[in-house]
Each structure stands twice: as C-alpha cells, then as structure tokens.
Design a protein around this motif. Sequence first.
Motif, PDB file in Angstrom:
ATOM      1  N   UNK A 198       0.739  -1.213   0.153  1.00  0.00           N
ATOM      2  CA  UNK A 198       0.251   0.025   0.159  1.00  0.00           C
ATOM      3  C   UNK A 198       0.956   1.321  -0.148  1.00  0.00           C
ATOM      4  N   UNK A 199       2.062   1.321   0.749  1.00  0.00           N
ATOM      5  CA  UNK A 199       2.751   2.385   1.020  1.00  0.00           C
ATOM      6  C   UNK A 199       3.525   2.838  -0.254  1.00  0.00           C
ATOM      7  N   UNK A 200       4.190   1.564  -0.847  1.00  0.00           N
ATOM      8  CA  UNK A 200       4.949   1.762  -2.186  1.00  0.00           C
ATOM      9  C   UNK A 200       4.043   2.057  -3.190  1.00  0.00           C
ATOM     10  N   UNK A 201       4.457   3.309  -3.726  1.00  0.00           N
ATOM     11  CA  UNK A 201       3.572   3.650  -5.096  1.00  0.00           C
ATOM     12  C   UNK A 201       3.547   2.739  -6.059  1.00  0.00           C
ATOM     13  N   UNK A 202       2.424   2.300  -6.788  1.00  0.00           N
ATOM     14  CA  UNK A 202       2.225   1.403  -7.789  1.00  0.00           C
ATOM     15  C   UNK A 202       2.530  -0.090  -7.457  1.00  0.00           C
ATOM     16  N   UNK A 203       3.019  -0.542  -6.286  1.00  0.00           N
ATOM     17  CA  UNK A 203       3.359  -1.911  -5.915  1.00  0.00           C
ATOM     18  C   UNK A 203       2.183  -2.938  -6.145  1.00  0.00           C
ATOM     19  N   UNK A 204       2.703  -3.864  -6.670  1.00  0.00           N
ATOM     20  CA  UNK A 204       1.836  -5.265  -6.973  1.00  0.00           C
ATOM     21  C   UNK A 204       2.020  -6.178  -5.414  1.00  0.00           C
ATOM     22  N   UNK A 205       0.602  -6.733  -5.051  1.00  0.00           N
ATOM     23  CA  UNK A 205       0.854  -7.578  -4.108  1.00  0.00           C
ATOM     24  C   UNK A 205       0.148  -9.077  -4.285  1.00  0.00           C
TER      25      UNK A 205
END
Length: 210
Positions: free
Chosen positions: A168-175
Amino acid sequence: METVSEDVMASDMSAVATAARLDRFALLGISQGCAFSVRYAVEHPEQVTCLIMLGGYLRGRLKRPDLDQRKLYEAGAMMIRDGWGSPNPVFRHFFTSTFIPDAPQEIVASFDELQRIATSPEAAMRLWEMNSEVDATELAKRVHVPTLVMHCVGDRVAPIEEGRLMAKLIPGAMFVELPGNNHVLIEGTPAFDQFFEETAAFLAMHNPVA
C-alpha cells in the motif's frame, strides 16, 4: 564487538554491489531485508531496476500496534538469552515453529541445529533487537521503481497485514498472496513454486538485464 545497525546493513549492501561490479540490478528483499531494500532503493535509485519483496515488513515487532507483537518480541528475546547456545533444541524450536510451521520433521531438526551454529547468542540478540525496532514506512512512500510484494497468508513471523501495508505504501506496488504458513519457503510447496513463477514474470517485464 562489531557494530550491528541499520546503517551498517545499508553499507554492506552497497559494498556487495560495488564488489560485484553491478551497475543496474533487481533487488530481492526477504523478511527484514525488505526494509533495508526499501532504503537502498531510495538511496540508490540509479542502481535498482525493480524490487521483489517476500515475507517482509517495514515495521519491526516493537513498531507494530498489535500488543501480541510486543509479547512475541519479549518471548523471543528470552529464548535467545537463555537458550540459543544450548544443546537442547527446545529454545530454538520457538523460532523454528514460527518460521516453518508446515515443514517436515527432518527440515525442522535441521533448522533447529542451523540456528545454533550460525551465530552466537550475543549476535542473535543484537539482530533481534535491531530488526524489532526498524521502521521504513516513510521511506517506502519514496520508492519509485516497480515493486512486487509477496506474502504467505499464514506467515507467523511477519503477519500478512505487514505485507499488505508495504504494498500500500510503495507507489504502484503489486501484491500477491501466497498459500501456506511458512515464513521461509520450502522447495516442493505451492508457495515456493508460485514465488518463482511470479518472480520470473515480473523480472521479464521490469528488469532489462534479466
């Protein structure tokens, strides 16, 4: 006694990259290594092409709001202090049952022994304390490289909520949620296979030197 600190960890990572003569590379962070990888990506944006995070966290146990996390910190500290170097594996099994609860018995026994011979009780305590105090939540917001965050749904070392927070905090991250309860992935499990599948696909898209 050598220093154990977040600054030293960051310096060590830079030294490895320099020694390996790496100009641009994908960076893999596992467990507490995720917080240090976030810092490295922010401080060396010219080197990092993308981040792959597995079973990690930005906040150490003492930085999480759940009171159970502080209790686990205190229990772990007691086990390290009173029994890390003991020939009786019951102390270290506290960590084994947390890190690889779904592992077969032969791997459990090997992991117990590996802890005893890998480092001293003093070094283990210093690492335990450092990792429990880490907080890279603000740094995560400054990451500007493609990032893949993967986390086992039943992870007992770093609750999956910590992985979701990172994404959520890292811009554009995939989970990506992985099956199982192990913090350390074991060959032959669905989580192990999925991790490599997801990693290969991600690198193919975001790491031109892969």
